[in-house]
Enzyme design. Sequence first.
Site, short mmCIF file in Angstrom:
data_model
loop_
_atom_site.label_atom_id
_atom_site.label_comp_id
_atom_site.label_asym_id
_atom_site.label_seq_id
_atom_site.Cartn_x
_atom_site.Cartn_y
_atom_site.Cartn_z
NE ARG A 177 0.08 13.64 -5.37
CZ ARG A 177 0.52 12.45 -5.79
NH1 ARG A 177 1.33 11.72 -5.04
NH2 ARG A 177 0.17 11.98 -6.96
CE LYS A 189 4.67 5.01 -2.93
NZ LYS A 189 3.26 5.29 -2.93
CB SER A 205 4.14 9.48 -5.16
OG SER A 205 3.43 8.45 -4.54
CG HIS A 260 4.83 0.32 -8.72
ND1 HIS A 260 4.43 0.20 -7.41
CD2 HIS A 260 4.10 1.33 -9.24
CE1 HIS A 260 3.52 1.11 -7.14
NE2 HIS A 260 3.29 1.81 -8.24
CG ASP A 287 4.21 8.61 -1.14
OD1 ASP A 287 4.00 9.47 -2.02
OD2 ASP A 287 3.58 7.55 -1.08
#
Length: 432
Positions: free
Chosen positions: A168, A187, A183, A82, A161
């Site tokens: 946000r 995921k 967040s 990620h 999320d």
Amino acid sequence: MRFVDLIEKKKEGRPLSAEEIRYWIRGYVSGEIPDYQVSALLMAIFFKGMNPDETLELTMCMMHSGDVMDLSAIHGLKADKHSTGGVGDKTSLVLGPMVAACGVPMAKMSGRGLGFTGGTLDKLESIEGFRVNLERKDFVDQVNRIGIAIVGQSGNLVPADKKLYALRDVTGTVNSIPLIASSIMSKKLAAGSDVIALDVKYGSGAFMKTPEDAVKLAQTMIQIGTGMGRKVRAVISSMEAPLGKAIGNALEVEEAVRTLQGRGPEDLMDLCMAAGSLLLQEAGGAASAAEAERRLSEALKSGRALNKLADMVASQGGNRYQILHPEMLPKARCQTAIISDRCGYVHDEKAMELGSLAMRIGAGRAKKEDDIWNEVGIVLKKKPGDYVQKGETLAVVHHREMLTEEWKDSCRQAFIIAEEEPEVRPLIYEII
Ligand code: URA
């Protein structure tokens, strides 16, 4: 329990209990707690922070707010990667096939671009016929068969999320370390992989502006992942300038292919090697970074990594010939050179600015529902540290519609040029 008491408590800097966090997430997803109250709590968290126990509890509650993927039908340790987002970041398209070619299954869920950052799914969709939505069974079968699949989020993964991130985004509470960490990790954990390599970026084109903050964010995410029994490692890398030279969907696929052919830009290659090495050490049995890098280099040189990308593309309905012959990817009708009006060394290339400019000519979206044009974007001809003569090309813009003078000026001004030679900082700041 009254939600206003949670807001008061956090406003005074006191930690929320596990029960209070569960009440918040459950009530928000079900619609019982309104946006305006959650906005106030988010702002209090932005200023007062969360301790490690609160952050872990928040991540777990978010992760369990929807479906959790069961990837146990995939053989071996499943790897995922990620990036915290950036401009020109096509790492997944290079790193995924390299790691899969070394025998580590890559079961990857990716996202779309929004604002000045790009998204892997949009890049892949510039390949003719490529499908980002696979049934869970097909996803698992493909990873077992060819070792890699990159898909969009399916089903009802982490609905908390989706709501919180949207809130946000409009309440100035995105760049808070516990909120970003929960967040991202909710995921990643819900997506079911055993080993995760995080590329945490810092700089003008990233959420974290300093390397020190990027390290803090990485440590928070590692703590969460480890607390949930996963192996998590991180590369801290710079996003002052775009990664590689291409910005824009088809242009980035072409650059990813050239990198898999061993002809890519050095910064992109270095990052893929560093993150790939972590995955091979944690999931691929490599005893050291040197052994991991040797195996990754071999996968590149032999052409196995490039074939892996072509196999994945074909398996997901795409045209594999566009990978083997990237000149067949969509091409823009017009190309315009951006010319330097001075000589000197390139000190900086403002990543956020260049990402926004690429978005404005159609390479990205300002709003979720906007269309994107696959073939448009910017190819940088100079990188920080390079010398440029007056009249030389800084970048070539691939576009569909006429560029305005204001756009061209902004593009030129995104290159910071000065007489003295700059000290170019290495792309990778730290590996954790
Ligand atoms: N990416 C995410 O998924 N969440 C954040 O909060 C920031 C970046």
